[in-house]
Design an enzyme around this catalytic site. Sequence first.
Site, short mmCIF file in Angstrom:
data_model
loop_
_atom_site.label_atom_id
_atom_site.label_comp_id
_atom_site.label_asym_id
_atom_site.label_seq_id
_atom_site.Cartn_x
_atom_site.Cartn_y
_atom_site.Cartn_z
CB SER A 100 22.95 7.90 -15.46
OG SER A 100 22.06 8.18 -14.40
CE1 TYR B 107 26.50 11.22 -13.31
CE2 TYR B 107 24.16 10.75 -13.05
CZ TYR B 107 25.45 10.31 -13.18
OH TYR B 107 25.72 8.96 -13.17
#
Length: 335
Positions: A136, A161
Amino acid sequence: MELKNIDNKKVYLITGAAGFIGMHLSIRLLKAGCTVVGLDNINDYYDVNLKHSRLSILRDYGNFIFHKADLTDKNYLENIFKEQKINIVVNLAAQAGVRYSIENPDAYIQSNIVGFANILEMCRHYKVDHLLYASSSSVYGANKKIPFSIEDQVDNPVSLYAATKKSNELMAHTYSHLYKVPTTGLRFFTVYGPYGRPDMAYFSFTKAIMEDKPIKVFNNGDMYRDFTYIDDIVDGITKLVENSKALDENTKDLPYKIYNIGNNKPEKLMDFINAIEQAVGKEAIKEYHPMQPGDVYQTYADVDNLIEDIGFQPDTPLQRGIADFVSWYLTGFKK
């Protein structure tokens, strides 16, 4: 995009197949005649009806095999690898969302760390040809240097995350180093389009505008995102799959690669909102808020190595991509 060099005799495992990117990638491979084994736990992080809707499309293909399972179930995962003779894995299954990681950290450790470790173990023991996995843009944290480059330090995540995604890259490096498992990490930059995730801003903005409800605009609208249309993302992934053998030969000492995969053109949040307003034909009611914990001011992908290695060239203008999404929302999703 027609897949000219894809080996459709191989078996592809797509985890997160009922997800946004997973569905679109699976369709591209299925249309090329590939056997796709899809795996998804259909969790309720967002509306499961949307996940079932995606799955219903995939199930129309005779070369699609689906397993409802969780990556943390190592025994179930091993049975899939034994029975299906998996050749290439694209691991897109993960607990997504930056803000939700503050509310429910356990979900991220289980899915993104334990689940990914199980995938690596399967790839190691069953000698897969290649593992591609979702990282990501969030790994860049509060990096102020732009555009974000794979050469940049990414040791200071600002959300759990992001920390799990950075951990995935380190875990993959270890398996590439110790066991020569060919791995490719993909740092996605704000993917959007039809069948997208309801927790993403463009989806919730469209819904709120249609219902004459206010939208929350964080950092008073002063934010930039490298919005990337789903078709461009799928083009990049499939080109990497098509060229994986050549790429592996170039990195045989350490078969490990990381790529940014984004539009290479950050857009101002207010311009993004304006594109949605134009597509919907209605002005948004805006509520301005400060920056949220875990958010970053700007994302901007340096994709030079992806261009050099596979000729990656995203070409979907924001206005067209948003119009496509809104059209789908109004006809294919909204009841």
